[in-house]
Design an enzyme around this catalytic site. Structure first.
Site, PDB file in Angstrom:
ATOM      1  CG  HIS A 289     -51.662 -50.458 -92.774  1.00  0.00           C
ATOM      2  ND1 HIS A 289     -52.450 -49.995 -91.743  1.00  0.00           N
ATOM      3  CD2 HIS A 289     -50.565 -50.987 -92.180  1.00  0.00           C
ATOM      4  CE1 HIS A 289     -51.853 -50.229 -90.586  1.00  0.00           C
ATOM      5  NE2 HIS A 289     -50.698 -50.850 -90.827  1.00  0.00           N
ATOM      6  CD  GLU A 290     -48.349 -53.525 -93.989  1.00  0.00           C
ATOM      7  OE1 GLU A 290     -47.272 -53.202 -93.458  1.00  0.00           O
ATOM      8  OE2 GLU A 290     -49.335 -53.903 -93.327  1.00  0.00           O
ATOM      9  CG  HIS A 293     -46.202 -48.993 -91.616  1.00  0.00           C
ATOM     10  ND1 HIS A 293     -46.204 -48.326 -90.418  1.00  0.00           N
ATOM     11  CD2 HIS A 293     -47.108 -50.001 -91.488  1.00  0.00           C
ATOM     12  CE1 HIS A 293     -47.087 -48.903 -89.601  1.00  0.00           C
ATOM     13  NE2 HIS A 293     -47.652 -49.915 -90.228  1.00  0.00           N
TER      14      HIS A 293
END
Length: 844
Positions: A289-290, A293
């Protein structure tokens, strides 16, 4: 200055030179922020918070300034417009708020130590250095940091360090980026490094409280995730390195700072020798997820916080896309179906919920936007719908164009829809706006009326809701070709049901794959046809059927009692997703019974009936070579058999504990929390309680600590509960980042509920002072509402929280959670007799 004026409209930075001198012993920060930019007005504003500003110079000359606490800024009278270099000298406190620049505390061999880290999202960069602290105010940054350094310490930041001069660490100039993504950390660290195929250096950093092997899993996932994204996005990772840093104190789960991602230790580090498969999945998806980003959020950033969903929803979808690609045997999309989908459906059915896209200005309200069920989970479901509609080829083509058009800049949701629309030839924006700009979702009712198969859509509510006549463009994903691909009308007739059923040869179904954000209400003819063919339905369809029935019961469209006889038909499934929803529905029945009552004993008998064969099949300890499904299903059935008070299971769990009692951390990780809770409940003593509490204080194993935090609050000893309550405000035992889980655990314990509820009411001011600046703060209200289900507790909740309803950032949560408890109380009062009768009949 009007509150709605963005500071960026007045002054547009292009470059910062930031010098920081951080003294840990004195808990102080001093420095200068030199900002070059374009003044669009004579009077400009720069953000600061909690600072003392000694001087402000413009192009070397002192200029007047005034403080404005309301907008967290200083107003500066430049006397001119155009290119300007500001130099602002300041001091600020080093606080323990887990926001801005802050210390994290940990122990190594009994010695207390600290490490410094940062957390700037949403609006805390202004606590670290004066800046225009808005996402659109992108600039390049030169960081120079001095601190009270001793031998053996390391400092890391977004970019590589270029040199050290007189104790000042100087970092390479960043790319153009938003202030909230700046990050650094320093202290005694260990690390492991590797390099991607394209040459990006990847590292995992942690304190020396951890074993070196705990870094290995994260390093592997991070490396392979970056390699996947570079290929999927067809856009290179734009920085020289990607550091992953585990901070002992961290309020969120993780934060996507560009090039230096920060994490809770529990979401980055794990013991490869004793960690549950579920924990591995969770850590992997957080890392993915990170790292999603780093492109979507960092390279291209939302223009303003109202498009926060654009960052989070996309990363929430991509974490599953990435892990599914690099670990296909994990079937990670099943986790999406058991976590994101039901969370979004539950929250989004309460009247008053925010829409995915929300207008917002006040910093306190910005933090309140982080409603995980909406901004993350519902938003991700929207993007999963889009992906299913346009396909991966168009998605990748559209993303490549989106990154190329907006790299190092800012974008809105409309920009993304335009890029995906151009790539797919579909009007993506028109479809998505009906989902993003209005709250809620529809229930699509399917019925045979006068021989005709008909469908209708209407907004679905759990509890009271005002029907505003909303309609959605619904991707129906039906298995009958007579159903439209997009259902945008209020109703439609699909044709003669008998003919359609005969031609198809299978029951009529909608939302095949459960990728669209709606639920289905089948009439009895259609539902009985589906149930008659249950064994031929895949696991996701079975999950969806039970999930939709539960929501319909919560929304009072069917009776809960009608679901109870169906549960046993799902109990033999080896599928994790089916067991997840089965025991989720069964656990929802607990609100209808009073602890210790005859009705609870009957419900326990139902749990025993549902779980008995699976307990016998799976046993209490992992087996070599068993399937992922079996590993993930075991905790559900063992938790169920313990709730059932099954004497053989109680004894079996005790036997496993005894075998590991000298070192409970070595208990099998997947079931450790249940075994510990069973031991405390049935074989507990003050000595055991104190032993486990000391383990919690001393262990650096985040997984074991989480299990202890789950088990200890289940104690039935009121003296031990009272001891736990006294530790809520002892940060040396329970860190503020972990307090919510302890509070929820005690509140959910019938023997501890009163004590926990009294604590939060009596010490609300302490809680607000301690974590009030944190985006997680409102969730204390959420978890309270998630447990209360009696008229007495509803009245007490209202009495306490209604006077706080106008507190910025709390208004929507208090209003919504009051409705959540009201609807649950009404449901229990109306349905309890029928549910009790259905349970009694089922267990005969």
């Amino acid at each position: 200055m009007a509150k709605s004026t963005h500071f960026y409209e007045l002054f547009q930075p292009t470059h910062y030179n930031v010098y920081l001198d951080i003294n840990r012993a004195a808990k102080s920060i001093s420095g200068t922020s030199t900002i070059t930019g374009d003044a669009k007005a004579i009077n400009i504003a720069i953000h600061q918070k909690f600072m003392t500003i000694s001087t402000v110079k413009a192009d070397g000359q002192d200029v007047p300034f005034t403080f404005d606490d309301e907008t967290e800024g200083i107003h500066i009278d430049l006397g001119k417009t155009g290119e300007t270099t500001l130099t602002i000298a300041f001091t600020a406190p080093l606080t323990d708020s887990m926001m801005g620049i802050y210390p994290s505390y940990y122990d190594v061999d009994g010695e207390k130590k600290l490490i410094i880290g940062t957390q700037f999202e949403t609006t805390a960069a202004r606590q670290a250095f004066p800046c225009v602290d808005e996402p659109e105010a992108k600039a390049t940054f030169d960081l120079a940091i001095k601190f009270d350094e001793h031998d053996g310490e390391t400092i890391i930041s977004n970019m590589p360090e270029t040199k050290t001069e007189n104790g000042v660490h100087i970092f390479d100039t960043t790319v153009r980026m938003s202030t909230y993504l700046i990050a650094f950390a320093f202290g005694e660290m260990q690390s492991k490094l590797t390099t991607t195929k394209s040459g990006v250096q990847v590292g995992v950093f942690a304190t020396k409280a951890h074993q070196a092997k705990e870094l290995d899993f994260a390093l592997d996932i991070a490396k392979r995730s970056i390699e996947f994204y570079e290929d999927f996005y067809q856009t290179p990772y734009p920085l020289p390195h990607s550091w992953q840093m585990a901070l002992p104190d961290f309020s969120a789960g993780a934060m996507e700072n560009w090039g230096l991602v920060t994490y809770r230790e529990a979401y980055l580090l794990l013991d490869p020798d004793n960690t549950s498969f579920e924990t591995k999945q969770r850590v992997a998806t957080v890392i993915a997820h990170e790292l999603a980003h780093q492109w979507f959020g960092d390279l291209v950033t939302m223009k303003w916080w109202d498009d926060l969903w654009l960052n989070e929803s996309f990363a929430n979808m991509m974490e599953y896309v990435a892990i599914n690609a690099i670990e296909p045997d994990w079937h990670i999309w099943e986790v999406f179906q058991t976590s994101e989908a039901p969370m979004a459906l539950q929250r989004d059915a309460t009247d008053g919920v925010q829409s995915v896209h929300v207008q917002v200005e006040d910093p306190a309200e910005i933090d309140a936007l982080f409603d995980g069920a909406i901004v993350y989970a519902k938003g991700a479901r929207m993007l999963v719908m889009v992906r299913a509609l346009i396909g991966d080829d168009a998605l990748r083509q559209g993303l490549k164009a989106y990154f190329a058009a907006h790299h190092y800049g800012n974008a809105t949701g409309a920009d993304l829809w335009a890029a995906l629309g151009d790539a797919s030839g579909m009007n993506v924006g028109a479809i998505m706006n009906s989902w993003l700009e209005q709250p809620g979702y529809p229930v699509v009712s399917a019925a045979v009326v006068a021989g005709k198969l008909t469908i209708t859509q209407q907004q679905f509510f759990v509890g009271a809701g005002k029907d505003a006549g909303r309609q959605w463009q619904v991707p129906l994903n039906s298995n009958y070709s007579a159903a439209p691909a997009i259902f945008a009308d209020q109703s439609a007739t699909l044709g003669d049901y008998a003919d359609l059923r005969k031609a198809s040869g299978e029951p009529f179904r909608l939302n095949v794959g459960n990728n669209s954000h709606f639920i289905v209400k089948y009439d009895d003819t259609l539902l009985q046809d589906i149930l008659a063919n249950l064994d031929s339905l895949d696991a996701i369809t079975q999950l969806q059927l039970l999930q939709d029935l539960r929501l319909l019961a919560e929304g009072r469209q069917i009776s809960y009692a009608a679901i109870v006889p169906l549960l046993d038909r799902f109990a033999a499934s080896h599928s994790t997703v089916v067991n997840d929803v089965l025991y989720g529905v069964a656990s929802n029945l607990k609100k209808f019974v009073t602890p210790g009552s005859t009705e609870e004993k009957q419900l326990q008998a139902l749990f025993d009936k549902l779980s008995a064969s699976q307990v016998a099949r799976l046993g209490w300890t992992p087996k070599a070579g068993e399937s992922n499904d079996d590993q993930l299903t075991r905790p559900y059935v063992l938790n169920a058999t313990l709730y059932a008070q099954n004497t053989e299971s109680i004894a079996a769990a005790h036997a496993v504990f005894v075998a590991h009692q000298d070192n409970p951390a070595t208990l099998p990780a997947a079931t450790r929390n249940f075994i510990l809770a069973n031991e405390l409940k049935h074989f507990g003593s003050d000595q055991l309680f104190d032993q486990l509490l000391n383990d919690y204080r001393s262990s650096s194993d985040a997984s074991y600590k989480a299990d202890l935090a789950s088990a200890l609050p289940t104690t039935q000893d009121t003296k031990q509960i009272a001891k736990l309550i006294t530790l809520f405000e002892d940060a040396d035992t329970i860190k503020p980042q972990d307090l919510r889980a302890w509070y929820r655990g005690v509140l959910g314990n019938d023997k501890g509920q009163q004590a926990a509820w009294d604590w939060i009411r009596n010490d609300w001011q302490w809680l607000e002072d301690t974590v009030g600046g944190d985006m997680e703060f409102t969730t204390y209200i959420t978890v309270t509402a998630g447990i209360f289900h009696t008229p007495v507790r509803l009245a007490e909740f209202k009495a306490f929280f209604t006077p706080k309803i106008n507190t910025p950032g709390l208004t929507r949560e208090i209003k919504m959670d009051t409705k959540v408890i009201e609807s649950r109380v009404d449901l229990v009062e109306a349905e309890k007799d029928a549910v009790h009768a259905a349970v009694a009949t089922t267990v005969k």
